[in-house]
Design a protein around this motif. Structure first.
Motif, PDB file in Angstrom:
ATOM      1  N   ILE B 135     -24.027 -32.745  18.333  1.00  0.00           N
ATOM      2  CA  ILE B 135     -22.659 -32.428  17.940  1.00  0.00           C
ATOM      3  C   ILE B 135     -22.688 -31.320  16.894  1.00  0.00           C
ATOM      4  CG2 ILE B 135     -20.462 -33.302  17.062  1.00  0.00           C
ATOM      5  CD1 ILE B 135     -21.321 -34.439  19.817  1.00  0.00           C
ATOM      6  N   GLY B 136     -22.239 -30.156  17.309  1.00  0.00           N
ATOM      7  CA  GLY B 136     -22.194 -29.000  16.413  1.00  0.00           C
ATOM      8  C   GLY B 136     -20.835 -28.927  15.743  1.00  0.00           C
ATOM      9  N   SER B 137     -20.298 -27.726  15.696  1.00  0.00           N
ATOM     10  CA  SER B 137     -18.983 -27.507  15.088  1.00  0.00           C
ATOM     11  C   SER B 137     -18.534 -26.109  15.466  1.00  0.00           C
ATOM     12  CB  SER B 137     -19.091 -27.618  13.572  1.00  0.00           C
ATOM     13  OG  SER B 137     -17.990 -26.976  12.959  1.00  0.00           O
ATOM     14  N   VAL B 138     -17.209 -25.909  15.516  1.00  0.00           N
ATOM     15  CA  VAL B 138     -16.741 -24.538  15.743  1.00  0.00           C
ATOM     16  C   VAL B 138     -17.191 -23.618  14.604  1.00  0.00           C
ATOM     17  CG1 VAL B 138     -14.766 -25.053  17.216  1.00  0.00           C
ATOM     18  CG2 VAL B 138     -14.505 -25.143  14.738  1.00  0.00           C
ATOM     19  N   ASP B 170     -36.363 -32.765  32.861  1.00  0.00           N
ATOM     20  CA  ASP B 170     -36.423 -34.170  32.445  1.00  0.00           C
ATOM     21  C   ASP B 170     -35.141 -34.703  31.818  1.00  0.00           C
ATOM     22  OD1 ASP B 170     -39.196 -33.962  32.983  1.00  0.00           O
ATOM     23  OD2 ASP B 170     -39.491 -33.136  30.980  1.00  0.00           O
ATOM     24  N   VAL B 171     -34.593 -33.919  30.911  1.00  0.00           N
ATOM     25  CA  VAL B 171     -33.489 -34.389  30.080  1.00  0.00           C
ATOM     26  C   VAL B 171     -32.441 -33.276  29.998  1.00  0.00           C
ATOM     27  CG1 VAL B 171     -32.841 -35.094  27.724  1.00  0.00           C
ATOM     28  CG2 VAL B 171     -35.053 -35.802  28.657  1.00  0.00           C
ATOM     29  N   SER B 172     -31.170 -33.631  30.194  1.00  0.00           N
ATOM     30  CA  SER B 172     -30.110 -32.634  29.986  1.00  0.00           C
ATOM     31  C   SER B 172     -29.837 -32.523  28.497  1.00  0.00           C
ATOM     32  CB  SER B 172     -28.812 -33.053  30.683  1.00  0.00           C
ATOM     33  OG  SER B 172     -29.032 -33.209  32.052  1.00  0.00           O
ATOM     34  N   VAL B 173     -29.876 -31.326  27.985  1.00  0.00           N
ATOM     35  CA  VAL B 173     -29.585 -31.122  26.562  1.00  0.00           C
ATOM     36  C   VAL B 173     -28.311 -30.305  26.458  1.00  0.00           C
ATOM     37  CG1 VAL B 173     -30.427 -30.193  24.376  1.00  0.00           C
ATOM     38  CG2 VAL B 173     -32.044 -31.149  26.040  1.00  0.00           C
ATOM     39  N   GLN B 174     -27.429 -30.729  25.575  1.00  0.00           N
ATOM     40  CA  GLN B 174     -26.188 -29.976  25.402  1.00  0.00           C
ATOM     41  C   GLN B 174     -25.771 -29.979  23.947  1.00  0.00           C
ATOM     42  OE1 GLN B 174     -23.200 -33.737  26.421  1.00  0.00           O
ATOM     43  NE2 GLN B 174     -22.977 -31.859  27.533  1.00  0.00           N
ATOM     44  N   VAL B 175     -24.986 -28.978  23.568  1.00  0.00           N
ATOM     45  CA  VAL B 175     -24.384 -28.969  22.233  1.00  0.00           C
ATOM     46  C   VAL B 175     -22.876 -28.838  22.414  1.00  0.00           C
ATOM     47  CG1 VAL B 175     -24.758 -26.453  21.924  1.00  0.00           C
ATOM     48  CG2 VAL B 175     -24.387 -27.903  19.925  1.00  0.00           C
ATOM     49  N   LEU B 176     -22.144 -29.715  21.710  1.00  0.00           N
ATOM     50  CA  LEU B 176     -20.679 -29.677  21.748  1.00  0.00           C
ATOM     51  C   LEU B 176     -20.184 -29.196  20.385  1.00  0.00           C
ATOM     52  CD1 LEU B 176     -19.999 -33.175  23.423  1.00  0.00           C
ATOM     53  CD2 LEU B 176     -20.644 -30.999  24.512  1.00  0.00           C
ATOM     54  N   HIS B 177     -19.203 -28.331  20.400  1.00  0.00           N
ATOM     55  CA  HIS B 177     -18.658 -27.804  19.141  1.00  0.00           C
ATOM     56  C   HIS B 177     -17.209 -28.231  18.966  1.00  0.00           C
ATOM     57  CE1 HIS B 177     -22.247 -25.493  18.466  1.00  0.00           C
ATOM     58  NE2 HIS B 177     -22.124 -24.834  19.590  1.00  0.00           N
ATOM     59  N   PRO B 178     -16.983 -29.387  18.322  1.00  0.00           N
ATOM     60  CA  PRO B 178     -15.600 -29.812  18.096  1.00  0.00           C
ATOM     61  C   PRO B 178     -14.936 -28.960  17.020  1.00  0.00           C
ATOM     62  CG  PRO B 178     -17.181 -31.589  17.596  1.00  0.00           C
ATOM     63  CD  PRO B 178     -17.949 -30.323  17.737  1.00  0.00           C
ATOM     64  N   ALA B 216     -20.162 -34.331  31.980  1.00  0.00           N
ATOM     65  CA  ALA B 216     -20.361 -33.110  32.768  1.00  0.00           C
ATOM     66  C   ALA B 216     -21.699 -32.443  32.472  1.00  0.00           C
ATOM     67  CB  ALA B 216     -19.215 -32.136  32.501  1.00  0.00           C
ATOM     68  N   ARG B 217     -22.341 -32.803  31.376  1.00  0.00           N
ATOM     69  CA  ARG B 217     -23.672 -32.298  31.000  1.00  0.00           C
ATOM     70  C   ARG B 217     -23.732 -30.784  30.828  1.00  0.00           C
ATOM     71  NH1 ARG B 217     -28.434 -35.647  34.031  1.00  0.00           N
ATOM     72  NH2 ARG B 217     -27.761 -37.730  33.454  1.00  0.00           N
ATOM     73  N   ARG B 218     -22.600 -30.145  30.561  1.00  0.00           N
ATOM     74  CA  ARG B 218     -22.623 -28.698  30.378  1.00  0.00           C
ATOM     75  C   ARG B 218     -22.937 -28.351  28.920  1.00  0.00           C
ATOM     76  NH1 ARG B 218     -18.703 -25.624  33.781  1.00  0.00           N
ATOM     77  NH2 ARG B 218     -18.211 -24.623  31.816  1.00  0.00           N
ATOM     78  N   SER B 219     -23.343 -27.100  28.698  1.00  0.00           N
ATOM     79  CA  SER B 219     -23.631 -26.665  27.330  1.00  0.00           C
ATOM     80  C   SER B 219     -23.609 -25.143  27.250  1.00  0.00           C
ATOM     81  CB  SER B 219     -25.007 -27.166  26.908  1.00  0.00           C
ATOM     82  OG  SER B 219     -25.280 -26.791  25.582  1.00  0.00           O
ATOM     83  N   PRO B 220     -23.169 -24.572  26.159  1.00  0.00           N
ATOM     84  CA  PRO B 220     -22.440 -25.200  25.063  1.00  0.00           C
ATOM     85  C   PRO B 220     -20.971 -25.385  25.431  1.00  0.00           C
ATOM     86  CG  PRO B 220     -22.700 -22.860  24.617  1.00  0.00           C
ATOM     87  CD  PRO B 220     -23.387 -23.123  25.933  1.00  0.00           C
ATOM     88  N   VAL B 221     -20.314 -26.369  24.805  1.00  0.00           N
ATOM     89  CA  VAL B 221     -18.906 -26.624  25.080  1.00  0.00           C
ATOM     90  C   VAL B 221     -18.133 -26.659  23.762  1.00  0.00           C
ATOM     91  CG1 VAL B 221     -17.233 -28.150  26.172  1.00  0.00           C
ATOM     92  CG2 VAL B 221     -19.564 -28.050  27.061  1.00  0.00           C
ATOM     93  N   THR B 222     -17.072 -25.874  23.676  1.00  0.00           N
ATOM     94  CA  THR B 222     -16.206 -25.885  22.503  1.00  0.00           C
ATOM     95  C   THR B 222     -15.022 -26.805  22.766  1.00  0.00           C
ATOM     96  OG1 THR B 222     -16.869 -23.652  21.923  1.00  0.00           O
ATOM     97  CG2 THR B 222     -14.819 -24.445  20.955  1.00  0.00           C
ATOM     98  N   LEU B 223     -14.818 -27.766  21.863  1.00  0.00           N
ATOM     99  CA  LEU B 223     -13.761 -28.765  22.046  1.00  0.00           C
ATOM    100  C   LEU B 223     -12.700 -28.542  20.990  1.00  0.00           C
ATOM    101  CD1 LEU B 223     -16.148 -31.823  22.304  1.00  0.00           C
ATOM    102  CD2 LEU B 223     -15.202 -30.515  24.204  1.00  0.00           C
ATOM    103  N   SER B 224     -11.776 -27.663  21.305  1.00  0.00           N
ATOM    104  CA  SER B 224     -10.767 -27.388  20.308  1.00  0.00           C
ATOM    105  C   SER B 224      -9.425 -27.210  20.989  1.00  0.00           C
ATOM    106  CB  SER B 224     -11.182 -26.161  19.501  1.00  0.00           C
ATOM    107  OG  SER B 224     -10.372 -26.042  18.369  1.00  0.00           O
TER     108      SER B 224
END
Lengths: 248, 239
Positions: B135-138, B170-178, B216-224
């Protein structure tokens, strides 16, 4: 502008890009302070050496008063850095910690404390040495990539406040360099002629810093790569994987 | 999704703010293990029913990774479907400059703890073909109000970008930026957003967007706001 003596600080100035910057700055008439855990190589123009292992918080805290007192600086070159390459999960935890501390935390702390103490002159330039990986991603050096992204964004976040104190901030994004440290971390079979001469990179970065530019990407090949990384981040990271990670 | 199997989900910082909102959303369908800094007594009654709780202070990154790993084992799990590394802290820069302590704590709690936890959890995630969510940040693009915080979140972005490539088999890695949410984070950080706070999204809506982004396993995703106005809190995949 030319109030003498001009004074510069170079972290990690005993080898590689930092040593190249020290030579150029001395040639440009600067008195240079080097913060490094290793002593600088003997030369006809001696530098003032402050010994400090930037992986150690107590050592940095202990060095800060002398670092501040050795100013005020007209230029600071925050360059010290290490890499840790390999498969992320098999690299020792301590190596990841050192990468974050030396590459990101230490330059952030040094800059914050120098700025706060007024140890940079009005009109001074500060250079943060990040990496081209900021634009391309760096599978095979995940903590290094994290540290260099953190440093670049810290510098960007501080730009406005630094400007109010008369200090300009330049973030440098050098690509592969022909330094002893970089060669130890390059994948086997990498073409040794391609990396850039550190003296050339230091010259280009210092020119951008003294011109007050916000960023410096030395070399046209690196600039092309950076633009591609911005337009198509995923394919460029996939290319980095092929070039680096799969050869480690 | 009807018939989708129950997942084993770890959420760090799951006792407050966005972590807790996400936990509340997922608790009915999935098995949860939450971590936080507060003692079990302090969080009693505030957590969703059925969720496990583990005290893991992130101010010592190496110890926090070991504690989380041990806690998962003690909980009886030998695999992990999702790890949501959400715990974070922030400090408003006084007069524009972060204190040394704020720089170190921001990097330790937000970046280095997540980094070492990711490293420790890799075998568990690999076993189940799981998903690692940072969990990142905008603010990861820069912020003059919280420079060290912005830097730590930029670090997570770079870490996710590299790891997503390294672990893709092996592993889905993602970062979300709320974007900013109506949690108590700003108050804790010593930052008063003023009337801007009325524009912040409700933690519940951000959690709904987080859940669909995780599925959805997408990256990076901005949640704003842009995602919110597109119906991001109501449409999209469900975890």
């Amino acid at each position: 502008m030319t109030r003498s003596p001009k004074r510069a600080l170079v972290t990690g100035g005993s080898a590689g890009l930092g040593a190249a910057a020290v030579s150029l700055l001395q040639a440009g008439g600067y008195e240079v302070v080097v913060l490094d855990k290793d002593s600088p190589a003997a030369s006809e123009n001696p530098v003032k050496h402050i010994s400090c292992d930037l992986a150690s918080r107590p050592e940095l805290d202990a060095a800060l008063p002398e670092l501040i007192a050795s100013g005020p600086y007209g230029l600071i070159f925050l360059n010290a850095g290490i890499n840790a390459t390999g498969h992320f999960e098999s690299i020792e935890a301590q190596a990841h910690i050192d990468v974050i501390r030396i590459n990101a935390e230490a330059p952030m702390v040094i800059f914050a404390r120098l700025l706060e103490a007024g140890a940079m002159r009005r009109g001074a330039a500060a250079v943060f040495v990040s990496s081209l990986s900021h634009f391309t991603g760096y599978p095979g050096a995940a903590s290094y990539a994290a540290s260099k992204d953190a440093l670049a964004i810290y510098a960007k976040s501080m730009r406005r406040h630094a400007k109010s104190r008369g200090v300009s901030l330049t973030v440098a994004f050098p690509g592969p360099l022909r330094t002893g440290h970089a060669e130890r971390h390059a994948p086997k079979g990498a073409d040794a002629s391609k990396p850039m001469d550190p003296a050339e990179a230091a010259r280009l970065i210092l020119a951008d810093a003294l011109a007050g530019r916000k960023s410096s990407i030395p070399g046209s090949a690196n600039r092309t790569f950076a633009v591609l990384g911005r337009i198509a981040p995923k394919p460029v990271t996939a290319l980095m994987r092929r070039l680096i990670y799969s050869r480690l | 999704m009807i018939g989708a199997k129950s997942r084993r989900i770890l959420i760090t910082g799951g006792n407050t703010g966005l972590g807790l909102a996400l936990a509340a959303k997922l608790a009915r369908r999935h098995k949860l293990l939450l971590t936080g800094r507060k003692s079990e007594g302090e969080v009693a009654g505030t957590l969703p029913p059925g969720a496990g709780y583990l005290v893991a202070d992130q101010s010592d990154p190496e110890a926090s990774a070991a504690t989380v790993l041990r806690g998962i084992r003690d909980f009886g799990w030998d695999t992990l479907d999702n790890a949501v590394l959400n715990a974070g802290t922030g400090f408003a820069a006084v007069n524009g400059i972060d204190s040394t302590q704020a720089i170190r704590a921001s990097l330790d709690v937000n970046l280095l703890s997540a980094l070492l936890q990711a490293r420790a959890l890799y075998p568990l995630l690999k076993k189940s073909g799981g998903t690692l969510t940072l969990i990142g940040s905008v603010a990861h693009k820069g912020s003059a109000a919280v420079p060290a915080y912005a830097a730590s979140k930029a670090g997570l972005h770079g870490l996710a970008r590299a790891l997503r490539s390294e672990w893709k088999a092996d592993v889905s890695v993602q970062v979300l930026h709320p974007g900013p949410a109506k949690t108590d984070m700003h108050e804790k950080a010593g930052y008063d957003p003023g009337f801007m706070r009325s524009l912040f999204l409700a933690p519940d809506d951000v959690a709904a967007m987080m859940a669909s982004a995780i599925a959805a396993r997408r990256s990076p995703v901005t949640l704003s706001w842009v995602k919110y106005l597109n119906g991001g809190a109501y449409t999209g995949r469900r975890l």
